[in-house]
Design a protein around this motif. Structure first.
Motif, short mmCIF file in Angstrom:
data_model
loop_
_atom_site.label_atom_id
_atom_site.label_comp_id
_atom_site.label_asym_id
_atom_site.label_seq_id
_atom_site.Cartn_x
_atom_site.Cartn_y
_atom_site.Cartn_z
N ASP A 1 0.84 -1.20 0.00
CA ASP A 1 0.00 0.00 0.00
C ASP A 1 0.88 1.26 0.00
O ASP A 1 2.06 1.21 0.35
N VAL A 2 0.27 2.39 -0.37
CA VAL A 2 0.97 3.67 -0.40
C VAL A 2 0.31 4.61 0.60
O VAL A 2 -0.91 4.82 0.55
N ALA A 3 1.09 5.16 1.50
CA ALA A 3 0.57 6.06 2.52
C ALA A 3 0.18 7.40 1.91
O ALA A 3 0.72 7.80 0.87
N PRO A 4 -0.76 8.11 2.54
CA PRO A 4 -1.13 9.44 2.03
C PRO A 4 -0.03 10.45 2.25
O PRO A 4 0.92 10.21 3.02
N GLY A 5 -0.15 11.58 1.59
CA GLY A 5 0.81 12.66 1.79
C GLY A 5 0.65 13.28 3.16
O GLY A 5 -0.22 12.90 3.95
N GLY A 6 1.47 14.28 3.44
CA GLY A 6 1.42 14.94 4.74
C GLY A 6 2.10 16.29 4.70
O GLY A 6 2.31 16.87 3.62
N ASN A 7 2.43 16.81 5.88
CA ASN A 7 3.06 18.13 5.98
C ASN A 7 4.54 18.03 5.62
O ASN A 7 5.39 17.77 6.47
N LYS A 8 4.84 18.22 4.35
CA LYS A 8 6.22 18.14 3.84
C LYS A 8 6.50 19.35 2.98
O LYS A 8 5.70 19.72 2.12
N ALA A 9 7.64 19.97 3.21
CA ALA A 9 8.02 21.13 2.40
C ALA A 9 9.47 21.47 2.65
O ALA A 9 10.06 21.07 3.66
N VAL A 10 10.04 22.21 1.72
CA VAL A 10 11.40 22.74 1.86
C VAL A 10 11.32 24.25 1.75
O VAL A 10 10.69 24.79 0.83
N LEU A 11 11.94 24.94 2.70
CA LEU A 11 12.03 26.40 2.66
C LEU A 11 13.40 26.77 2.12
O LEU A 11 14.43 26.35 2.65
N VAL A 12 13.42 27.55 1.05
CA VAL A 12 14.67 28.02 0.46
C VAL A 12 14.86 29.48 0.85
O VAL A 12 14.06 30.34 0.44
N LEU A 13 15.87 29.76 1.65
CA LEU A 13 16.14 31.13 2.11
C LEU A 13 16.79 31.96 1.01
O LEU A 13 17.19 31.43 -0.03
N ALA A 14 16.93 33.26 1.26
CA ALA A 14 17.45 34.18 0.25
C ALA A 14 18.87 33.82 -0.18
O ALA A 14 19.26 34.07 -1.33
N ASP A 15 19.66 33.24 0.72
CA ASP A 15 21.04 32.89 0.38
C ASP A 15 21.18 31.51 -0.23
O ASP A 15 22.28 31.02 -0.46
N GLY A 16 20.04 30.85 -0.49
CA GLY A 16 20.06 29.53 -1.10
C GLY A 16 20.02 28.38 -0.12
O GLY A 16 19.92 27.22 -0.53
#
Length: 405
Positions: free
Chosen positions: A133-148
């Motif tokens: 089975d495949v689990a559902p998505g969730g709270n996932k993200a990447v924050l890219v700051l001004a300096d990379g």
């Protein structure tokens, strides 16, 4: 007793199997009238908190009786006790549907799905998930700051993440990002980017107080301080906006539709959803509250509440639509996959983005779907409900979903 206290009491009565017909009807009416200030998802969480201690084991007979009693309480002349009734179209958050859906979703056994154009509501017992089975998505993200610098938000704890000029960036809770601006800032404008993967979602409060919910496979680029005459952000993918009102400084969303083309949505203060995925033929703007102007090239459309605009990416024609289904547009934000007459391809694109899977078709499938499925369950449960139409079959092979008639 406050409305919130009354809601908690009614939820407790249901969880303890002690709710009277009158209390079931009151709960139904409170949710439908939106007097509580709670979304459907928040009420579901209240139920989930109370249910485990009160009902440790699933009792199919009990939940069937609860569903029938709520439906009968809501419309006693139309919905006799013990009968399965069709969902009524174009009223997705009607009192009975919400109450029944939330109660049985909380126990993990209720799904709404109906064949186009109409079929009975379906209540089924949950069965063990397959090994692959495949689990559902969730709270996932990447924050890219001004300096990379890249900050993986799903593995970062709560607290202060960075200081960008006079703006502090914090993670107050799981799935949330907050920008706090100290007064009127000056100097060089810094830009941050919030990026969700397939199977991810995240919420950010921008420096002006505007709240943005970012759906899976989406990117939002924005300044760490709104110093200019306008508040301009850039979107690719899908997001729901609740814009902080500021008549002196309009809020604008530059929607990327290809490498060279874009669309702009300009507002003062309003609630709206934008869907602009690369694999969709249309870029859709749906207005829930307020007014916006959608522009592409020399075409301009002004939207009022309940209207939508679509941009055809083939010829870049911009069309205005009246009486759009706003609940369908924001169902993802409220924790649901809502299908309103979707064909198999559009339905599977929604599922592929949220579950991060590849869809493979063995043969053309003519099926269409209409209904609501929670998106916090394994993909096998979603596919099982879709198979109830009798027009489509699925097989899970690793991260592939095989679709056949």
């Amino acid at each position: 007793m406050s409305i919130e206290q009354r809601l908690a009491y009614l939820v407790g009565q249901v969880a303890q199997q002690a709710a009277t017909t009158e209390e079931l009807q009151e709960l139904s009416e409170l949710i439908n009238a939106d007097q509580t200030g709670h979304t459907a998802r928040e009420v579901e969480l209240l139920l989930q908190k109370d249910l485990p201690a009160a009902t440790p084991d699933y009792n199919e007979t009990y939940w069937d009786q609860v569903a029938s009693r709520i439906l009968a309480a809501d419309h006693p002349q139309q919905m006799p006790v013990g009968k399965i009734v069709p969902m009524r179209s174009r009223r997705p958050w009607m009192a009975a549907a919400i109450a029944v859906g939330l109660l049985l979703l909380a126990s993990g056994v209720y799904w709404q799905l109906r064949k186009q154009p109409a079929a009975p509501t379906v209540a089924v017992t949950q069965t063990p998930a397959p090994a692959n089975d495949v689990a559902p998505g969730g709270n996932k993200a990447v924050l890219v700051l001004a300096d990379g610098t890249e900050v993986p938000l799903d593995s970062t704890g709560s607290g202060t993440l960075a200081q960008q000029g006079d703006t502090r960036i914090t993670k107050p809770a799981a799935g949330q990002l907050l920008y706090s601006q100290a007064g009127n800032t000056t100097g060089n404008i810094r830009y941050n980017t919030l990026r969700t993967p397939r199977g991810g979602q995240f919420q950010v409060t921008l420096p002006d107080g505007t709240r943005v919910w970012l759906n899976a496979a989406s990117t939002l680029r924005y300044p760490t301080a709104f110093n200019g005459r306008t508040r301009l952000v850039q979107l690719k993918g899908e997001a729901y906006f609740e814009v902080a009102a500021n008549a002196a400084k309009p809020f604008k969303v530059n929607v990327l539709t290809s490498q060279s083309d874009s669309m702009e949505v300009a507002v003062l203060g309003t609630h709206f959803n934008i869907m602009a995925y690369d694999d969709e033929a249309l870029v859709k703007t749906t207005l829930l509250e307020g007014a916006v102007q959608v522009s592409s090239g020399n075409s301009h459309k002004r939207l009022s509440s309940g209207q939508g605009a679509s941009l055809n990416k083939q010829d870049y024609t911009l069309a205005l639509h009246d009486n759009v289904n706003t609940e369908e547009a924001v169902a993802w934000k409220n924790g649901f996959i809502q299908l309103e007459g979707n064909d198999i391809q559009s339905a599977m694109r929604l599922i592929a983005r949220w579950y991060d899977v590849e869809v493979v078709y063995k043969a053309p499938v003519p099926a269409h779907f209409r209904g609501i499925i929670p998106r916090n369950v394994p993909v096998s449960q979603v596919l099982k409900m879709m198979e109830l139409t009798g027009e489509v079959h699925f097989e899970i092979k690793g991260k592939q979903l095989i679709v056949s008639p």
